[in-house]
Design an enzyme around this catalytic site. Structure first.
Site, PDB file in Angstrom:
ATOM      1  N   THR A  34       0.815  -1.214   0.000  1.00 46.66           N
ATOM      2  CA  THR A  34       0.000   0.000   0.000  1.00 46.66           C
ATOM      3  C   THR A  34       0.846   1.261   0.000  1.00 46.66           C
ATOM      4  O   THR A  34       0.437   2.293  -0.525  1.00 46.66           O
ATOM      5  CB  THR A  34      -0.932  -0.017   1.230  1.00 46.66           C
ATOM      6  OG1 THR A  34      -1.858  -1.075   1.053  1.00 46.66           O
ATOM      7  CG2 THR A  34      -1.687   1.279   1.411  1.00 46.66           C
ATOM      8  N   TYR A  48      -8.273   0.342  -3.182  1.00 46.99           N
ATOM      9  CA  TYR A  48      -7.254   0.937  -4.048  1.00 46.99           C
ATOM     10  C   TYR A  48      -6.386  -0.180  -4.633  1.00 46.99           C
ATOM     11  O   TYR A  48      -6.582  -1.364  -4.331  1.00 46.99           O
ATOM     12  CB  TYR A  48      -6.390   1.916  -3.232  1.00 46.99           C
ATOM     13  CG  TYR A  48      -5.817   1.268  -1.999  1.00 46.99           C
ATOM     14  CD1 TYR A  48      -4.637   0.533  -2.060  1.00 46.99           C
ATOM     15  CD2 TYR A  48      -6.489   1.335  -0.777  1.00 46.99           C
ATOM     16  CE1 TYR A  48      -4.137  -0.109  -0.940  1.00 46.99           C
ATOM     17  CE2 TYR A  48      -5.997   0.694   0.350  1.00 46.99           C
ATOM     18  CZ  TYR A  48      -4.823  -0.026   0.265  1.00 46.99           C
ATOM     19  OH  TYR A  48      -4.341  -0.678   1.358  1.00 46.99           O
ATOM     20  N   THR A 114       1.598  -4.206   4.224  1.00 45.47           N
ATOM     21  CA  THR A 114       1.486  -4.423   5.672  1.00 45.47           C
ATOM     22  C   THR A 114       0.928  -5.797   6.039  1.00 45.47           C
ATOM     23  O   THR A 114       1.093  -6.245   7.166  1.00 45.47           O
ATOM     24  CB  THR A 114       0.608  -3.341   6.324  1.00 45.47           C
ATOM     25  OG1 THR A 114      -0.704  -3.404   5.757  1.00 45.47           O
ATOM     26  CG2 THR A 114       1.207  -1.962   6.141  1.00 45.47           C
ATOM     27  N   ASP A 115       0.268  -6.463   5.067  1.00 47.58           N
ATOM     28  CA  ASP A 115      -0.430  -7.699   5.430  1.00 47.58           C
ATOM     29  C   ASP A 115       0.510  -8.812   5.903  1.00 47.58           C
ATOM     30  O   ASP A 115       0.156  -9.591   6.788  1.00 47.58           O
ATOM     31  CB  ASP A 115      -1.279  -8.195   4.247  1.00 47.58           C
ATOM     32  CG  ASP A 115      -2.483  -7.277   4.008  1.00 47.58           C
ATOM     33  OD1 ASP A 115      -2.784  -6.453   4.892  1.00 47.58           O
ATOM     34  OD2 ASP A 115      -3.094  -7.383   2.933  1.00 47.58           O
ATOM     35  N   LYS A 187       0.247  -7.142  13.017  1.00 43.46           N
ATOM     36  CA  LYS A 187      -0.793  -6.245  12.489  1.00 43.46           C
ATOM     37  C   LYS A 187      -2.079  -6.547  13.244  1.00 43.46           C
ATOM     38  O   LYS A 187      -2.542  -7.688  13.245  1.00 43.46           O
ATOM     39  CB  LYS A 187      -0.965  -6.476  10.979  1.00 43.46           C
ATOM     40  CG  LYS A 187      -1.934  -5.501  10.335  1.00 43.46           C
ATOM     41  CD  LYS A 187      -1.972  -5.623   8.815  1.00 43.46           C
ATOM     42  CE  LYS A 187      -2.929  -4.583   8.252  1.00 43.46           C
ATOM     43  NZ  LYS A 187      -2.982  -4.592   6.778  1.00 43.46           N
ATOM     44  N   GLU A 308      -1.943 -28.219  27.649  1.00 40.56           N
ATOM     45  CA  GLU A 308      -3.200 -28.749  27.086  1.00 40.56           C
ATOM     46  C   GLU A 308      -2.996 -30.039  26.288  1.00 40.56           C
ATOM     47  O   GLU A 308      -3.954 -30.619  25.782  1.00 40.56           O
ATOM     48  CB  GLU A 308      -3.851 -27.687  26.196  1.00 40.56           C
ATOM     49  CG  GLU A 308      -4.432 -26.517  26.967  1.00 40.56           C
ATOM     50  CD  GLU A 308      -5.569 -26.931  27.901  1.00 40.56           C
ATOM     51  OE1 GLU A 308      -6.383 -27.787  27.526  1.00 40.56           O
ATOM     52  OE2 GLU A 308      -5.613 -26.380  29.019  1.00 40.56           O
TER      53      GLU A 308
HETATM   54  C1  SIN Z   1      -1.043  -2.966   2.776  1.00 45.64           C
HETATM   55  O1  SIN Z   1       0.071  -2.781   2.331  1.00 45.64           O
HETATM   56  O2  SIN Z   1      -1.447  -2.266   3.758  1.00 45.64           O
HETATM   57  C2  SIN Z   1      -2.010  -3.958   2.271  1.00 45.64           C
HETATM   58  C3  SIN Z   1      -1.615  -4.612   1.001  1.00 45.64           C
HETATM   59  C4  SIN Z   1      -0.358  -5.396   1.118  1.00 45.64           C
HETATM   60  O3  SIN Z   1      -0.080  -5.979   2.165  1.00 45.64           O
HETATM   61  O4  SIN Z   1       0.368  -5.452   0.121  1.00 45.64           O
END
Ligand code: SIN
Length: 351
Positions: A34, A48, A114-115, A187, A308
């Site tokens: 992103t 997007y 970020t994923d 995240k 467990e």
């Molecule tokens: C992001 O970057 O926030 C989402 C998409 C990705 O992980 O490439």
């Protein structure tokens, strides 16, 4: 009076001649996400397209970078991070190690979606062979959005990678003015700017006024102190994750074993509990040589060995505090060294 004037003149001319401090050389390795994304309008913050802007444009958009480092950029990949793979990681790690071996490179910033950013960060934390700073950065809003967070995150990550304070701290994540450790950051929110957090154990510090401030350090071994070496690897052993939930059955475990997995991370409920319908499949997998690691889908806390489940009897490993996606990374690397569950358990308590 005259003497004062002369001495002030002398001091100011000495100051004027003092050489400017050398700027650190920081390489930005761009992988997409992103932070390099674009939307149809300035208010498009969802829906997007990730990974469309090239590294030179990212650098050009933040002229302030030139004040904190000599920055160069390389486009390593241009992908949304859900497509990050083991093969991408090996290419990236080798490039990072090659660059950091050069005396004229002081630090590296990796722009990333970020994923799966936390996964790439932890992988590199285990395989980078340098104490020089490596900082991962992303953005929650695309570059075209109002109040896009990419430019300030990029600026902060470059100054962190250029900072002597970041040397020897392991791979870092710089998002939202905060510094996080690769092993523990995760995240936590689909879309808010404060998504990257280290719940319970806490972040390492802040970036404020163009300065990093560190308050704690991760205690687990990383980078130059690990036993993992990817320099000769062209693939990683297959390891997948099985998710625990009500009504779960053996189908996923059996399918992964049939596909040839060398390891399975079981992200169980609570403290890694195993449903009675899944236990026979996991036992049978173990008998076929597949390494089973019990993790938890909860996301916080220590996975208690012999809590467990009787791990000694089942010959299973526990993930300690690693979440399932990071446990997968450590198990893959562990399997490049050994098949011994005792040794692998030691690694889970070490890294
Ligand atoms: C992001 O970057 O926030 C989402 C998409 C990705 O992980 O490439």
């Amino acid at each position: 009076m005259m003497a004062l004037f002369v001495s002030l003149f002398f001091v100011s001319s000495v100051r004027a001649e003092a050489p400017a401090p050398r700027l650190a050389n920081v390489v930005i390795l761009a992988t997409g996400g992103t932070i390099a994304g674009t939307g149809a309008t300035s208010t498009t913050t969802v829906g997007y397209t990730a990974a469309t802007v090239g590294v030179q444009s990212l650098i050009k958009a933040v002229p302030e970078l030139a004040k904190v480092a000599n920055v160069t950029g390389e486009q390593v990949f241009q992908i949304a991070s859900e497509n990050m793979s083991n093969e991408h990681w090996l290419i990236l790690a080798k490039r990072v190690n090659a660059l950091l071996a050069q005396p004229n490179v002081d630090g590296i910033v990796i722009t990333h979606g970020t994923d799966t950013l936390e996964e790439t960060a932890y992988f590199l934390d285990l395989v980078v062979k340098s104490r020089k700073p490596v900082v991962l950065v992303g953005a929650m809003r695309p570059s075209t959005a109002l109040s896009a967070d990419g430019p300030i995150n990029l600026y902060n990550s470059v100054l962190l990678a250029a900072s002597p304070d970041a040397v020897g701290k392991g791979v870092l994540v710089a998002m939202n003015d905060q510094i996080q450790a690769a092993r523990e950051v995760t995240k936590t929110n689909t879309s808010t700017l404060d998504s990257f957090r280290t719940p319970e154990l806490g972040m390492l510090g802040y970036i404020q006024g163009s300065k990093p401030f560190f308050y704690r350090a991760s205690t687990r071994k990383h980078t130059v102190d690990t036993e993992f070496d990817v320099s000769a690897l062209s693939a990683l052993p297959a390891v997948d994750i099985v998710y625990g939930h009500a009504n779960v059955g053996p189908v996923a475990v059996d399918a992964f074993v049939a596909a040839g997995d060398k390891g399975i991370i079981h992200a169980g409920v609570g403290d890694g509990s195993l449903a009675s319908k899944v236990v026979p499949a996991l036992k049978s997998a173990r008998q076929k040589g597949v390494i089973i690691v019990r993790a938890s889908r909860v996301g916080q806390g220590i996975l208690a060995r012999n809590g467990e489940a009787n791990d000694d009897e089942l010959d299973f490993v526990v993930a300690d505090t690693l979440n399932a996606q990071k446990a997968r990374i450590l198990l893959m690397l562990a399997l490049t060294k050994t098949n011994s569950t005792r040794e692998i358990q030691r690694m889970f308590y070490t890294y």
